[in-house]
Every structure is written in C-alpha cells, then in structure tokens.
Design an enzyme around this catalytic site. Sequence first.
Site, PDB file in Angstrom:
ATOM      1  N   LYS A 158       0.885  -1.214  -0.015  1.00  0.00           N
ATOM      2  CA  LYS A 158      -0.145   0.098   0.062  1.00  0.00           C
ATOM      3  C   LYS A 158       0.865   0.941  -0.152  1.00  0.00           C
ATOM      4  O   LYS A 158       0.585   2.133  -0.884  1.00  0.00           O
ATOM      5  CB  LYS A 158      -0.897  -0.122   1.184  1.00  0.00           C
ATOM      6  CG  LYS A 158      -1.421   1.312   1.449  1.00  0.00           C
ATOM      7  CD  LYS A 158      -2.290   1.415   2.714  1.00  0.00           C
ATOM      8  CE  LYS A 158      -1.523   1.717   4.050  1.00  0.00           C
ATOM      9  NZ  LYS A 158      -1.365   3.183   4.373  1.00  0.00           N
ATOM     10  N   ASN A 159       1.777   1.238   0.927  1.00  0.00           N
ATOM     11  CA  ASN A 159       2.693   2.638   1.059  1.00  0.00           C
ATOM     12  C   ASN A 159       3.561   2.984  -0.048  1.00  0.00           C
ATOM     13  O   ASN A 159       4.319   3.941   0.006  1.00  0.00           O
ATOM     14  CB  ASN A 159       3.323   2.547   2.388  1.00  0.00           C
ATOM     15  CG  ASN A 159       2.385   2.750   3.544  1.00  0.00           C
ATOM     16  OD1 ASN A 159       1.016   3.010   3.394  1.00  0.00           O
ATOM     17  ND2 ASN A 159       2.641   2.725   4.787  1.00  0.00           N
ATOM     18  N   ARG A 163      -3.571  10.099   4.534  1.00  0.00           N
ATOM     19  CA  ARG A 163      -2.569  10.950   4.550  1.00  0.00           C
ATOM     20  C   ARG A 163      -1.764  11.082   3.008  1.00  0.00           C
ATOM     21  O   ARG A 163      -1.306  12.177   2.705  1.00  0.00           O
ATOM     22  CB  ARG A 163      -1.536  10.612   5.607  1.00  0.00           C
ATOM     23  CG  ARG A 163      -0.286  11.813   5.736  1.00  0.00           C
ATOM     24  CD  ARG A 163       0.301  11.395   7.120  1.00  0.00           C
ATOM     25  NE  ARG A 163       1.418  12.397   7.150  1.00  0.00           N
ATOM     26  CZ  ARG A 163       1.265  13.587   7.843  1.00  0.00           C
ATOM     27  NH1 ARG A 163      -0.105  14.001   8.279  1.00  0.00           N
ATOM     28  NH2 ARG A 163       2.322  14.310   7.877  1.00  0.00           N
ATOM     29  N   CYS A 170      -4.312   8.179   9.830  1.00  0.00           N
ATOM     30  CA  CYS A 170      -4.600   7.558  11.270  1.00  0.00           C
ATOM     31  C   CYS A 170      -4.059   8.394  12.374  1.00  0.00           C
ATOM     32  O   CYS A 170      -3.240   9.216  12.241  1.00  0.00           O
ATOM     33  CB  CYS A 170      -3.508   6.264  11.183  1.00  0.00           C
ATOM     34  SG  CYS A 170      -4.023   4.818  10.416  1.00  0.00           S
ATOM     35  N   ARG A 182       1.470  14.779  13.542  1.00  0.00           N
ATOM     36  CA  ARG A 182       1.777  14.456  12.002  1.00  0.00           C
ATOM     37  C   ARG A 182       1.555  15.799  11.045  1.00  0.00           C
ATOM     38  O   ARG A 182       0.832  16.097  10.332  1.00  0.00           O
ATOM     39  CB  ARG A 182       0.696  13.502  11.297  1.00  0.00           C
ATOM     40  CG  ARG A 182       0.824  12.336  12.147  1.00  0.00           C
ATOM     41  CD  ARG A 182      -0.098  11.032  11.598  1.00  0.00           C
ATOM     42  NE  ARG A 182       0.827  10.615  10.607  1.00  0.00           N
ATOM     43  CZ  ARG A 182       0.300   9.588   9.713  1.00  0.00           C
ATOM     44  NH1 ARG A 182      -0.810   9.065   9.776  1.00  0.00           N
ATOM     45  NH2 ARG A 182       1.100   9.061   8.755  1.00  0.00           N
ATOM     46  N   PRO A 183       2.681  16.987  11.570  1.00  0.00           N
ATOM     47  CA  PRO A 183       2.463  18.010  10.810  1.00  0.00           C
ATOM     48  C   PRO A 183       3.291  17.814   9.423  1.00  0.00           C
ATOM     49  O   PRO A 183       3.647  16.777   8.893  1.00  0.00           O
ATOM     50  CB  PRO A 183       3.725  18.843  11.743  1.00  0.00           C
ATOM     51  CG  PRO A 183       4.539  17.859  12.292  1.00  0.00           C
ATOM     52  CD  PRO A 183       3.566  16.748  12.657  1.00  0.00           C
ATOM     53  N   VAL A 184       3.318  18.914   8.509  1.00  0.00           N
ATOM     54  CA  VAL A 184       3.792  18.884   7.190  1.00  0.00           C
ATOM     55  C   VAL A 184       4.852  19.927   6.817  1.00  0.00           C
ATOM     56  O   VAL A 184       5.270  20.152   5.778  1.00  0.00           O
ATOM     57  CB  VAL A 184       2.528  18.951   5.978  1.00  0.00           C
ATOM     58  CG1 VAL A 184       1.679  17.669   6.085  1.00  0.00           C
ATOM     59  CG2 VAL A 184       1.555  20.192   6.321  1.00  0.00           C
ATOM     60  N   ASP A 185       5.332  20.524   7.941  1.00  0.00           N
ATOM     61  CA  ASP A 185       6.292  21.567   7.808  1.00  0.00           C
ATOM     62  C   ASP A 185       7.330  21.357   6.806  1.00  0.00           C
ATOM     63  O   ASP A 185       7.907  21.966   6.037  1.00  0.00           O
ATOM     64  CB  ASP A 185       6.707  22.107   9.329  1.00  0.00           C
ATOM     65  CG  ASP A 185       7.328  20.816   9.966  1.00  0.00           C
ATOM     66  OD1 ASP A 185       6.736  19.828  10.057  1.00  0.00           O
ATOM     67  OD2 ASP A 185       8.221  20.973  10.510  1.00  0.00           O
ATOM     68  N   LEU A 186       7.771  20.040   7.016  1.00  0.00           N
ATOM     69  CA  LEU A 186       9.007  19.585   6.232  1.00  0.00           C
ATOM     70  C   LEU A 186       8.746  19.720   4.624  1.00  0.00           C
ATOM     71  O   LEU A 186       9.601  19.985   3.839  1.00  0.00           O
ATOM     72  CB  LEU A 186       9.498  18.362   6.638  1.00  0.00           C
ATOM     73  CG  LEU A 186       9.870  18.181   8.260  1.00  0.00           C
ATOM     74  CD1 LEU A 186      10.410  16.722   8.536  1.00  0.00           C
ATOM     75  CD2 LEU A 186      11.230  19.238   8.547  1.00  0.00           C
ATOM     76  N   ASP A 215       5.172   0.693  11.956  1.00  0.00           N
ATOM     77  CA  ASP A 215       4.069   0.032  11.368  1.00  0.00           C
ATOM     78  C   ASP A 215       4.043  -1.405  11.848  1.00  0.00           C
ATOM     79  O   ASP A 215       2.724  -2.015  11.416  1.00  0.00           O
ATOM     80  CB  ASP A 215       4.105   0.025   9.975  1.00  0.00           C
ATOM     81  CG  ASP A 215       3.675   1.846   9.430  1.00  0.00           C
ATOM     82  OD1 ASP A 215       3.361   2.574  10.337  1.00  0.00           O
ATOM     83  OD2 ASP A 215       3.952   1.818   8.327  1.00  0.00           O
ATOM     84  N   ILE A 253       9.090   7.023  16.491  1.00  0.00           N
ATOM     85  CA  ILE A 253       8.568   7.893  15.333  1.00  0.00           C
ATOM     86  C   ILE A 253       7.245   8.752  15.678  1.00  0.00           C
ATOM     87  O   ILE A 253       7.453   9.952  15.141  1.00  0.00           O
ATOM     88  CB  ILE A 253       8.351   6.681  14.051  1.00  0.00           C
ATOM     89  CG1 ILE A 253       9.410   5.974  14.087  1.00  0.00           C
ATOM     90  CG2 ILE A 253       7.967   7.677  12.873  1.00  0.00           C
ATOM     91  CD1 ILE A 253      10.870   6.431  13.459  1.00  0.00           C
ATOM     92  N   ARG A 307      -8.239  -0.530   4.732  1.00  0.00           N
ATOM     93  CA  ARG A 307      -7.379   0.540   4.238  1.00  0.00           C
ATOM     94  C   ARG A 307      -6.009  -0.249   4.087  1.00  0.00           C
ATOM     95  O   ARG A 307      -5.190   0.383   2.833  1.00  0.00           O
ATOM     96  CB  ARG A 307      -7.136   1.701   5.176  1.00  0.00           C
ATOM     97  CG  ARG A 307      -8.546   2.348   5.319  1.00  0.00           C
ATOM     98  CD  ARG A 307      -8.042   3.706   6.163  1.00  0.00           C
ATOM     99  NE  ARG A 307      -6.860   4.326   5.700  1.00  0.00           N
ATOM    100  CZ  ARG A 307      -5.917   5.083   6.396  1.00  0.00           C
ATOM    101  NH1 ARG A 307      -6.172   5.131   7.704  1.00  0.00           N
ATOM    102  NH2 ARG A 307      -4.972   5.392   6.034  1.00  0.00           N
TER     103      ARG A 307
END
Length: 424
Positions: free
Chosen positions: A22-23, A96, A120, A125-129, A310, A332, A402
């Site tokens: 999936k990933n 995500r 999830c 879980r920011p997206v700053d990077l 995971d 993580i 999922r």
Amino acid sequence: MDTIHIRGARPLRGTIPISGAKNAALPLMTAALLTDEALKLTNVPALTDVRSLSRLLGVLGSRVERVTGPNGDTLTISTPEITSTTAPYEIVSQFRASFWVLGPLVARCGTAKVSLPGGCAIGARPVDLYLKGLEKMGAEIDLVEGYVLASAPNGLKGAIIRSPIVSVGATHTLLMAATLADGETVLENAAREPEICDLANCLIAMGAKISGIGTSTLRIEGVERLHGATHQVIADRIEAGTYAIAAAMTGGDVTLEGASPETFDAALSVLRAAGAGVETGQGHVRIFRNGERLQATNVVTQVFPGFPTDLQAQFMALMTLAEGESEITETIFENRFMHVQELARFGADISLHGDKALVRGVGKLTAAPVMASDLRASAALIIAALAAEGETTINRVYHLDRGFERLETKLGACGAEIWRAKAQ
Ligand code: EPZ
C-alpha cells in the site's frame, strides 16, 4: 458497520500470498500526475486507500483504469491534462498519502491547492518539512482555510534541502517535485524506506535522473518532461511482517509467498531473538514455532533499516504471551499506543511510561469485544484474537480494509476461524 469475528487459539498453517505494498502503491499513483502519458502500475493491492486515491486523481483530471488479476490489480493512469489543481478536503482528510499530490501538482502546473491531510490518529503529524522543502525550491506557500496554497509560476528550482528529521512523506513529495525542477536538487537526511526506492525506480523508468537510491542522500537532476512507463509495485513488508508475527503468535508454520525478506530484516531478526523459527529465500519467508514459549524481547522503532513503527502494535500483541517483560519504545510517532487499552481487554498486562510500553507476558489471552483505532492497531487486535481462547468481535474494521487485502481469506486458508459480519 462490519465486524470481524475470530474463534482463536488455533495455529496458522499454510501459505499466505503477500500483496503489493500500500505505502508504495499510493505515492506511485501520485507520480502519474507528473506526465501526460500513461503510467501502468502492476501488483497494486485492492484497498480502500487505493480506491480513494483513484477518486482524487479523477478529480484532478486523470483517467484511472483498473484491471483485476490473480496477482493484484493493474492500474493504468493517464493524465493528458490536469483539469483541476485543487485536492479537496473531503478526500484528503481520509488518508494522509493523498496530500502527496502536492509535489507533482506544483512541479507540473506551478500551482496547487491541497487540503491539509488526515490519516491514522497516531500523533500530530505536521507537514512543515514538505512546505519548507518546496519553499527552498522557490515555491510560495500560504495556508488558507485548511488548505495549502503552493505557487511557483516560473517553475521549481533545484535546491539543497537538509531535513532535520527523516520523513517518508516529505521525501516522496520533494523527490517527485525535484524531477521536473530546473537544475539539481539534493535531499539530505532523506528517508530510505523500500517504498522510497520503489518510487525512485519508477521515476527513473519515467525518464527522471536520480542517484543515491537506498542512501540518505538523493540527487535529482531535473528534466524537461517525464514519459509513461510500466512498473511493478514491491511486496508489502508490513503485511508480510504482520502475518509473520501472527504465525509466531499462534505457534504455527506459515510460508509468506512473494515476500521480500530484505525489506523487513529487522523484524525477522527480532522474531528470531524471541525464539521463532525463520527461514528466508528468494521471494519467500517461512515462520514457525514448535511449542516452545516465546521469550520477551525489547524493540525500539526506527526509520529503515530499523524496526518499523508500522509493526510496533503487532509486535506488542506478540509480546503479551512471551515469557518475561519486554520494553517497546516508539520513537517515530508520539501517540501510537492506542492499542494498549484494547489489548488489555484480552487480559494483556501492559503499562505505559512516556514513549515506552512495558509488556509483562501472561499465560493466556481470552477473547473480548474490541475496537480498532487505526490501521496497524487493528492488525494487533487480529493477532491477539487469533491466539485468544474464545470468540473475539472486532469493531470498526474499516481501518483494516485500508491496508490488508483479503485478510479473512488469507488467514482462513491457513486454518483461522475468521469471518466478517456485514453491516445490516
Ligand atoms: C509514512 O507516513 C507511512 N504512511 C506510515 O504508515 C509510516 O508509519 C511512516 O511513514 C513512518 O514509516 C504512508 O506511507 C502512507 P513520516 P508519513 O513523515 O510519511 C514527523 C500506515 O499504517 N514529521 O515519515 O506520514 C511526523 O510527525 C502508516 O501505513 C514532521 O514533524 O510519516 C513523525 O513523527 C501510518 N514534519 C515523523 O516525522 C513533517 O513535515 C515521521 O513521519 C513530516 C513528518
């Protein structure tokens, strides 16, 4: 809502075919936006996240054709023209990876409006990077009403981007963006998960120039355009690791067909240390245990090639029946212990201390009604239920759909008593 029922305490014996990852499939699908030609992906798992992303790509102008085969689906994604650069909240809030359309959209169109993501509930879980990286490549970024607006009307420029922490999603996004940027981009402290390598290999087949694959420094020389390609999605290392743990948990003997042992070596080493038998070969892994009780073993989650976050929940389920006390450290995500209280319902003895869980092995688990809280936590509940005495009911199983293709069929073929009750 559907429920899954398991009558446990039976060893799993047999062969489980491992699906496409999936990933890996999800970022590969977003990469199709980088070209006006068709990208054909084989070995794509039939999962709700794949269907949701297909829907999102349709909104952006792609035509997605799906052909179901015995070894996974084949998706052919064609986007002759991007007809909308807006990825709406209704879809992006569900998972995500849909946020990852951001990189390809800005790279190809010079503009994108993408809802901030969901996914999830395992941490902030920011997206700053992602955003800082795109800014370094010359994009202007604004946040308006829950959407990221990215604009680079004259195209992205190559840049040296050093990430303070390793992020899989930021690496996927910036890698894709850099393929069409002007000049060379260097991604330092990049993620080197097998799914990143799979994306990079597919991008190369599409005409991208990338070196350093499998290392933490990726160099990308931007090209004018990418073209179509055919690419096979790698095997799902998390699905394989989950069934390996289930086999060890139930004292069974299972061969994972199509698994790539080198992609989850850390998990296999920990299983060996705990006392499970592990044999690996080209494209398969055998896991077995012959009556001996497993021994408590500590793990610390790490970026690849370390023990994957995971598989943390599934491994914790395994340790509930091991002899002794094991310490499981999650490095993580800051909130990835939602399964602890559900495992306690089976009779597990676990206490939480910040980023550590202490698991004291018990003699047996007993069935209970439980609730799935996120994708991998749900897998932990399946594993506990397979070993527990009595009949377990698992609620909110849409999380499992999922990430685990044909779960009941695969486990049922190995002797598990497992069935799904459809919602009325
Ligand atoms: C991917 O998530 C996976 N998702 C996750 O699997 C997996 O757990 C994770 O990588 C780690 O391996 C998919 O591939 C779809 P990250 P991602 O960015 O990319 C922080 C599953 O069950 N961070 O590597 O979102 C972040 O908060 C899912 O299949 C920032 O601070 O993970 C986390 O603490 C769950 N700022 C850490 O980095 C950022 O801009 C690693 O996250 C980005 C991330």
